[in-house]
Design a protein around this motif. Structure first.
Motif, mmCIF file in Angstrom:
data_model
loop_
_atom_site.group_PDB
_atom_site.id
_atom_site.type_symbol
_atom_site.label_atom_id
_atom_site.label_comp_id
_atom_site.label_asym_id
_atom_site.label_seq_id
_atom_site.Cartn_x
_atom_site.Cartn_y
_atom_site.Cartn_z
ATOM 1 N N UNK A 16 0.840 -1.210 0.000
ATOM 2 C CA UNK A 16 0.000 0.000 0.000
ATOM 3 C C UNK A 16 0.877 1.263 0.000
ATOM 4 N N UNK A 17 1.943 1.222 0.759
ATOM 5 C CA UNK A 17 2.862 2.372 0.814
ATOM 6 C C UNK A 17 3.459 2.628 -0.579
ATOM 7 N N UNK A 18 3.852 1.545 -1.264
ATOM 8 C CA UNK A 18 4.413 1.692 -2.616
ATOM 9 C C UNK A 18 3.357 2.276 -3.554
ATOM 10 N N UNK A 19 2.144 1.760 -3.459
ATOM 11 C CA UNK A 19 1.061 2.225 -4.328
ATOM 12 C C UNK A 19 0.765 3.712 -4.087
ATOM 13 N N UNK A 20 0.638 4.093 -2.825
ATOM 14 C CA UNK A 20 0.279 5.488 -2.511
ATOM 15 C C UNK A 20 1.397 6.468 -2.869
ATOM 16 N N UNK A 21 2.619 5.961 -2.976
ATOM 17 C CA UNK A 21 3.738 6.828 -3.359
ATOM 18 C C UNK A 21 4.052 6.735 -4.854
ATOM 19 N N UNK A 22 3.141 6.124 -5.600
ATOM 20 C CA UNK A 22 3.317 5.956 -7.055
ATOM 21 C C UNK A 22 4.633 5.279 -7.425
ATOM 22 N N UNK A 23 5.006 4.283 -6.640
ATOM 23 C CA UNK A 23 6.232 3.544 -6.960
ATOM 24 C C UNK A 23 5.853 2.384 -7.872
ATOM 25 N N UNK A 24 6.509 2.327 -9.029
ATOM 26 C CA UNK A 24 6.283 1.197 -9.934
ATOM 27 C C UNK A 24 7.187 0.069 -9.490
ATOM 28 N N UNK A 25 6.598 -1.052 -9.136
ATOM 29 C CA UNK A 25 7.443 -2.180 -8.720
ATOM 30 C C UNK A 25 7.038 -3.426 -9.487
ATOM 31 N N UNK A 26 7.899 -4.431 -9.451
ATOM 32 C CA UNK A 26 7.593 -5.653 -10.197
ATOM 33 C C UNK A 26 6.499 -6.405 -9.449
ATOM 34 N N UNK A 27 5.406 -6.661 -10.173
ATOM 35 C CA UNK A 27 4.243 -7.200 -9.465
ATOM 36 C C UNK A 27 4.149 -8.712 -9.524
ATOM 37 N N UNK A 28 4.981 -9.338 -10.352
ATOM 38 C CA UNK A 28 4.931 -10.804 -10.352
ATOM 39 C C UNK A 28 6.185 -11.368 -9.680
ATOM 40 N N UNK A 29 6.050 -12.613 -9.237
ATOM 41 C CA UNK A 29 7.122 -13.265 -8.467
ATOM 42 C C UNK A 29 8.186 -13.816 -9.407
ATOM 43 N N UNK A 30 9.354 -14.020 -8.893
ATOM 44 C CA UNK A 30 10.406 -14.736 -9.607
ATOM 45 C C UNK A 30 9.862 -16.139 -9.922
ATOM 46 N N UNK A 31 10.082 -16.661 -11.158
ATOM 47 C CA UNK A 31 9.518 -17.976 -11.496
ATOM 48 C C UNK A 31 9.983 -19.107 -10.576
ATOM 49 N N UNK A 32 11.141 -18.933 -9.932
ATOM 50 C CA UNK A 32 11.643 -19.996 -9.046
ATOM 51 C C UNK A 32 10.977 -20.001 -7.664
ATOM 52 N N UNK A 33 10.198 -18.949 -7.380
ATOM 53 C CA UNK A 33 9.573 -18.857 -6.050
ATOM 54 C C UNK A 33 8.428 -19.853 -5.922
#
Ligand code: Q46
Ligand code: ZN
Length: 301
Positions: free
Chosen positions: A210-227
């Motif tokens: 939520x903090x990332x979203x409210x600060x307009x931070x673009x982050x990788x939304x999918x997991x590493x395939x090995x996870x």
């Protein structure tokens, strides 16, 4: 919003944090988040404004939220990104990490695992080490090595409460005493090892997203395939089910461990394995050849 109400303001809450009994508007959630991170930094004496901090950046919500909060709180923090060579996942996350660094005007150091040893998919193919365990060892090794070379004295990682509670749960289920003894949000500096800290250890995964979203931070939304299939994911789901029924379970499980169990475990004298230096690379190691140099040999052969 609980805080607005106390100040006779009228902002509508956008989030309810049942475990803290708080309803917060956007502005007060951001303020609450940063204060909580700062309080954790001070509570565990992680670092202060004179320290040079290197944030381990993956391009995910936690590491970028952490970097953003440290930047806003006025700490001296640059980023370190390891390109693991995991196809689009690594390419996408590298772009997002760089974009964020440019936005806050901070330095992002980038290294490529392919140039250092081999990409994670190649390591998976050529060795029989479980992928995530090899990846974790490699990441810890390179951030420590480069932090020293680049002149940083603190390494900060974005591990959140969900991560810490899941690891604690797994270590408790298996009575991994040696791991439990080390499960603390600060690992002190030791011969060749830089001090490592986890300032988000009391922040949940949802709060950091939520903090990332409210600060307009673009982050990788999918997991590493090995996870996929990692047991930690199952533990997180299980702990979240408990949390939904009894808000505060995760926080209590983790903080009470730190307060009550951690000191007991560490009061017992233990036979310390003495730290040496790897005869190939000179980095700290418990064996003559460190695990990364051994991995390099396996990949070569
Ligand atoms: S990056 Fe590496 Fe994670 Fe991917 S290979 Fe496993 S450990 S899942 S945080
Ligand atoms: Zn080595």
């Amino acid at each position: 919003c609980t805080i607005c109400k106390a100040k006779n303001l009228n902002n509508k809450a956008i989030v309810f944090l049942p475990h803290h009994r708080l309803a917060l508007c956007k502005e007060h959630f951001i303020e609450w988040f940063e204060k909580r991170v700062d309080k954790t930094i001070k509570e565990f004496k992680m670092f202060d404004k004179n320290d040079n901090i290197l944030v381990a950046v993956s391009g995910g919500k936690d590491s970028l939220s952490l970097w953003n909060a440290l930047y806003k709180l006025g700490y001296n923090a640059d980023g370190f990104y390891i390109n693991l060579g995991i196809n689009e996942y690594s390419e996408d996350s590298k772009i997002l990490a760089q974009k964020f660094a440019d936005k806050i005007g901070k330095k992002l150091h980038i290294i490529s695992l392919k140039e250092e040893i081999a990409s994670i998919p190649e390591i998976k193919e050529k060795t029989n080490r479980p992928t995530c365990s090899a990846c974790g060892t490699i990441k810890r090794y390179y951030i420590n090595k480069y932090a020293k070379e680049l002149g940083y004295n603190i390494i900060a990682t974005g591990h959140n409460l969900d991560d810490e509670a899941a690891v604690l749960f797994s270590n408790t289920l298996n009575w991994e005493i040696d791991f439990l003894k080390k499960q603390y949000p600060v690992l002190k500096e030791e011969d060749g090892f830089i001090k490592k800290v986890k300032p988000l250890c009391k922040i949940t995964e949802k709060e950091s997203a939520l903090y990332a979203f409210l600060n307009n931070i673009d982050y990788i939304e999918y997991e590493c395939p090995f996870a996929e299939g990692a047991s930690s994911i199952e533990y997180k789901i299980f702990l979240n089910e408990l949390e939904n029924k009894h808000p505060g379970t995760k926080l209590k499980f983790y903080t009470q461990f730190l307060k009550k169990m951690y000191p007991i475990l560490n009061s017992v004298e233990k036979e310390e394995k003495s730290l040496k230096h790897c005869i190939i690379c000179g980095e700290p190691s418990f064996n003559d050849i460190c695990s990364v140099c051994r991995l390099k040999q396996l990949v070569k052969n």
